[in-house]
Design a protein around this motif. Structure first.
Motif, PDB file in Angstrom:
ATOM      1  N   ALA A  10       0.813  -1.223   0.000  1.00  0.00           N
ATOM      2  CA  ALA A  10       0.000   0.000   0.000  1.00  0.00           C
ATOM      3  C   ALA A  10       0.844   1.270   0.000  1.00  0.00           C
ATOM      4  CB  ALA A  10      -0.923   0.005   1.212  1.00  0.00           C
ATOM      5  N   ARG A  11       2.072   1.194   0.471  1.00  0.00           N
ATOM      6  CA  ARG A  11       2.888   2.403   0.610  1.00  0.00           C
ATOM      7  C   ARG A  11       3.110   3.130  -0.713  1.00  0.00           C
ATOM      8  NH1 ARG A  11       0.731   2.015   4.451  1.00  0.00           N
ATOM      9  NH2 ARG A  11       1.391   0.703   6.152  1.00  0.00           N
ATOM     10  N   ALA A  12       3.343   2.415  -1.792  1.00  0.00           N
ATOM     11  CA  ALA A  12       3.590   3.072  -3.085  1.00  0.00           C
ATOM     12  C   ALA A  12       2.392   3.910  -3.520  1.00  0.00           C
ATOM     13  CB  ALA A  12       3.916   2.029  -4.146  1.00  0.00           C
ATOM     14  N   ARG A  13       1.186   3.449  -3.214  1.00  0.00           N
ATOM     15  CA  ARG A  13      -0.023   4.206  -3.587  1.00  0.00           C
ATOM     16  C   ARG A  13      -0.185   5.474  -2.758  1.00  0.00           C
ATOM     17  NH1 ARG A  13      -1.728  -1.104  -3.499  1.00  0.00           N
ATOM     18  NH2 ARG A  13      -2.795  -0.838  -1.502  1.00  0.00           N
ATOM     19  N   GLN A  14       0.457   5.539  -1.599  1.00  0.00           N
ATOM     20  CA  GLN A  14       0.322   6.707  -0.728  1.00  0.00           C
ATOM     21  C   GLN A  14       1.292   7.832  -1.095  1.00  0.00           C
ATOM     22  OE1 GLN A  14       0.969   4.461   2.862  1.00  0.00           O
ATOM     23  NE2 GLN A  14      -1.186   4.611   3.429  1.00  0.00           N
ATOM     24  N   LEU A  15       2.254   7.552  -1.915  1.00  0.00           N
ATOM     25  CA  LEU A  15       3.318   8.522  -2.180  1.00  0.00           C
ATOM     26  C   LEU A  15       2.873   9.722  -3.011  1.00  0.00           C
ATOM     27  CD1 LEU A  15       6.288   6.071  -2.814  1.00  0.00           C
ATOM     28  CD2 LEU A  15       5.570   7.145  -0.673  1.00  0.00           C
ATOM     29  N   ASP A  16       1.866   9.560  -3.851  1.00  0.00           N
ATOM     30  CA  ASP A  16       1.424  10.661  -4.712  1.00  0.00           C
ATOM     31  C   ASP A  16       0.850  11.848  -3.946  1.00  0.00           C
ATOM     32  OD1 ASP A  16       2.177   9.375  -7.012  1.00  0.00           O
ATOM     33  OD2 ASP A  16       0.175   8.600  -7.457  1.00  0.00           O
ATOM     34  N   ALA A  17       0.285  11.604  -2.784  1.00  0.00           N
ATOM     35  CA  ALA A  17      -0.415  12.653  -2.050  1.00  0.00           C
ATOM     36  C   ALA A  17       0.461  13.383  -1.036  1.00  0.00           C
ATOM     37  CB  ALA A  17      -1.628  12.052  -1.335  1.00  0.00           C
ATOM     38  N   VAL A  18       1.750  13.085  -1.006  1.00  0.00           N
ATOM     39  CA  VAL A  18       2.593  13.655   0.045  1.00  0.00           C
ATOM     40  C   VAL A  18       3.821  14.358  -0.531  1.00  0.00           C
ATOM     41  CG1 VAL A  18       1.820  11.949   1.750  1.00  0.00           C
ATOM     42  CG2 VAL A  18       3.848  11.476   0.390  1.00  0.00           C
ATOM     43  N   SER A  19       4.457  15.155   0.307  1.00  0.00           N
ATOM     44  CA  SER A  19       5.667  15.878  -0.071  1.00  0.00           C
ATOM     45  C   SER A  19       6.830  14.894  -0.217  1.00  0.00           C
ATOM     46  CB  SER A  19       5.996  16.925   0.986  1.00  0.00           C
ATOM     47  OG  SER A  19       6.321  16.279   2.210  1.00  0.00           O
ATOM     48  N   PRO A  20       7.908  15.312  -0.866  1.00  0.00           N
ATOM     49  CA  PRO A  20       9.049  14.407  -1.041  1.00  0.00           C
ATOM     50  C   PRO A  20       9.619  13.866   0.274  1.00  0.00           C
ATOM     51  CG  PRO A  20       9.253  16.258  -2.526  1.00  0.00           C
ATOM     52  CD  PRO A  20       8.088  16.558  -1.629  1.00  0.00           C
ATOM     53  N   GLY A  21       9.715  14.694   1.294  1.00  0.00           N
ATOM     54  CA  GLY A  21      10.258  14.231   2.572  1.00  0.00           C
ATOM     55  C   GLY A  21       9.378  13.176   3.223  1.00  0.00           C
ATOM     56  N   ILE A  22       8.079  13.390   3.199  1.00  0.00           N
ATOM     57  CA  ILE A  22       7.141  12.416   3.767  1.00  0.00           C
ATOM     58  C   ILE A  22       7.120  11.163   2.889  1.00  0.00           C
ATOM     59  CG2 ILE A  22       4.722  11.968   4.372  1.00  0.00           C
ATOM     60  CD1 ILE A  22       6.155  13.876   6.302  1.00  0.00           C
ATOM     61  N   ALA A  23       7.246  11.338   1.577  1.00  0.00           N
ATOM     62  CA  ALA A  23       7.294  10.183   0.673  1.00  0.00           C
ATOM     63  C   ALA A  23       8.488   9.290   1.014  1.00  0.00           C
ATOM     64  CB  ALA A  23       7.367  10.647  -0.777  1.00  0.00           C
ATOM     65  N   GLN A  24       9.605   9.909   1.323  1.00  0.00           N
ATOM     66  CA  GLN A  24      10.794   9.143   1.687  1.00  0.00           C
ATOM     67  C   GLN A  24      10.549   8.361   2.985  1.00  0.00           C
ATOM     68  OE1 GLN A  24      14.310  11.528   2.312  1.00  0.00           O
ATOM     69  NE2 GLN A  24      15.669   9.786   1.995  1.00  0.00           N
ATOM     70  N   LEU A  25       9.916   9.000   3.952  1.00  0.00           N
ATOM     71  CA  LEU A  25       9.589   8.330   5.209  1.00  0.00           C
ATOM     72  C   LEU A  25       8.651   7.146   4.964  1.00  0.00           C
ATOM     73  CD1 LEU A  25       9.508   8.102   8.328  1.00  0.00           C
ATOM     74  CD2 LEU A  25       7.690   9.842   8.283  1.00  0.00           C
ATOM     75  N   ILE A  26       7.601   7.372   4.182  1.00  0.00           N
ATOM     76  CA  ILE A  26       6.633   6.314   3.910  1.00  0.00           C
ATOM     77  C   ILE A  26       7.277   5.167   3.133  1.00  0.00           C
ATOM     78  CG2 ILE A  26       4.511   5.765   2.641  1.00  0.00           C
ATOM     79  CD1 ILE A  26       3.475   8.552   3.485  1.00  0.00           C
ATOM     80  N   ALA A  27       8.132   5.484   2.183  1.00  0.00           N
ATOM     81  CA  ALA A  27       8.831   4.435   1.431  1.00  0.00           C
ATOM     82  C   ALA A  27       9.733   3.613   2.354  1.00  0.00           C
ATOM     83  CB  ALA A  27       9.638   5.054   0.295  1.00  0.00           C
ATOM     84  N   SER A  28      10.390   4.274   3.279  1.00  0.00           N
ATOM     85  CA  SER A  28      11.244   3.561   4.239  1.00  0.00           C
ATOM     86  C   SER A  28      10.413   2.648   5.132  1.00  0.00           C
ATOM     87  CB  SER A  28      12.016   4.554   5.108  1.00  0.00           C
ATOM     88  OG  SER A  28      12.899   5.307   4.323  1.00  0.00           O
ATOM     89  N   ILE A  29       9.274   3.134   5.554  1.00  0.00           N
ATOM     90  CA  ILE A  29       8.374   2.312   6.374  1.00  0.00           C
ATOM     91  C   ILE A  29       7.923   1.090   5.568  1.00  0.00           C
ATOM     92  CG2 ILE A  29       6.065   2.251   7.420  1.00  0.00           C
ATOM     93  CD1 ILE A  29       6.604   5.170   8.353  1.00  0.00           C
ATOM     94  N   GLY A  30       7.588   1.307   4.287  1.00  0.00           N
ATOM     95  CA  GLY A  30       7.177   0.191   3.437  1.00  0.00           C
ATOM     96  C   GLY A  30       8.275  -0.845   3.278  1.00  0.00           C
ATOM     97  N   ALA A  31       9.509  -0.385   3.145  1.00  0.00           N
ATOM     98  CA  ALA A  31      10.635  -1.315   3.026  1.00  0.00           C
ATOM     99  C   ALA A  31      10.783  -2.140   4.308  1.00  0.00           C
ATOM    100  CB  ALA A  31      11.919  -0.547   2.735  1.00  0.00           C
ATOM    101  N   CYS A  32      10.603  -1.508   5.433  1.00  0.00           N
ATOM    102  CA  CYS A  32      10.694  -2.214   6.712  1.00  0.00           C
ATOM    103  C   CYS A  32       9.565  -3.244   6.826  1.00  0.00           C
ATOM    104  CB  CYS A  32      10.639  -1.200   7.858  1.00  0.00           C
ATOM    105  SG  CYS A  32      10.957  -1.919   9.474  1.00  0.00           S
ATOM    106  N   GLU A  33       8.364  -2.856   6.408  1.00  0.00           N
ATOM    107  CA  GLU A  33       7.230  -3.789   6.466  1.00  0.00           C
ATOM    108  C   GLU A  33       7.470  -4.993   5.552  1.00  0.00           C
ATOM    109  OE1 GLU A  33       3.790  -0.482   7.491  1.00  0.00           O
ATOM    110  OE2 GLU A  33       4.456  -0.768   5.423  1.00  0.00           O
ATOM    111  N   ALA A  34       8.025  -4.757   4.383  1.00  0.00           N
ATOM    112  CA  ALA A  34       8.348  -5.866   3.462  1.00  0.00           C
ATOM    113  C   ALA A  34       9.372  -6.794   4.102  1.00  0.00           C
ATOM    114  CB  ALA A  34       8.849  -5.322   2.130  1.00  0.00           C
TER     115      ALA A  34
END
Length: 167
Positions: A133-157
């Protein structure tokens, strides 16, 4: 003597003046709260999801699955970081950050609110679904928050792969 009749124009003008006077002396109209930005909406949803995930891990840990403590603690660290990005003035904002990694989940996310009993297979599926789900959330956020969310997604994987097969 006949009573004087007022013209329609006079009555309307007087009524308008009275309404203006009433509204000018009354309390100002309340400003409705500004809706959350798309980024804040994503962050709040992610925070609620993290609280539920922590509750599931905590339920298994309480049943003796101490091996899961590091996984739960990483989710708690994610939650603490996400909360830093939601302003306190935001409508229905989550509690402020500052809880320790071993802090218990909020009452709304308590293990008793889970419909199904937590299991390793359920946690593994939850981690996979969250990471996807993390990749779908990246469009609605700023680059800094996108980086945080992507990192969280990597940890969840990584959690989905690293969770033990049995306790």
């Amino acid at each position: 003597m006949r009573p004087r009749q007022l013209s329609r124009r006079t009555v309307l003008a007087g009524g308008a003046a009275a309404l203006t006077a009433c509204s000018a002396s009354g309390p100002p109209p309340s400003a409705s709260p500004k809706p959350d930005s798309p980024e804040i909406v994503v962050l709040k949803a992610l925070i609620a999801e993290k609280e539920r995930t922590i509750a599931l891990y905590s339920a298994l840990i309480a049943d003796g699955a101490q091996k899961l403590t590091p996984f739960r603690d990483r989710h708690q660290a994610h939650l603490n970081e996400l909360r830093k990005h939601v302003p306190a003035s935001s409508p229905s904002s989550p509690p402020a950050a500052g809880s320790s990694p071993a802090a218990s989940p909020s009452p709304a996310a308590s293990p008793s609110s889970a419909v199904r009993k937590p299991s390793l297979s359920r946690l593994r599926a939850l981690e996979r679904k969250a990471a996807a789900a993390r990749a779908r959330q990246l469009d609605a956020v700023s680059p800094g928050i996108a980086q945080l969310i992507a990192s969280i997604g990597a940890c969840e994987a990584a959690h989905a792969l690293a969770l033990p097969r049995s306790l």
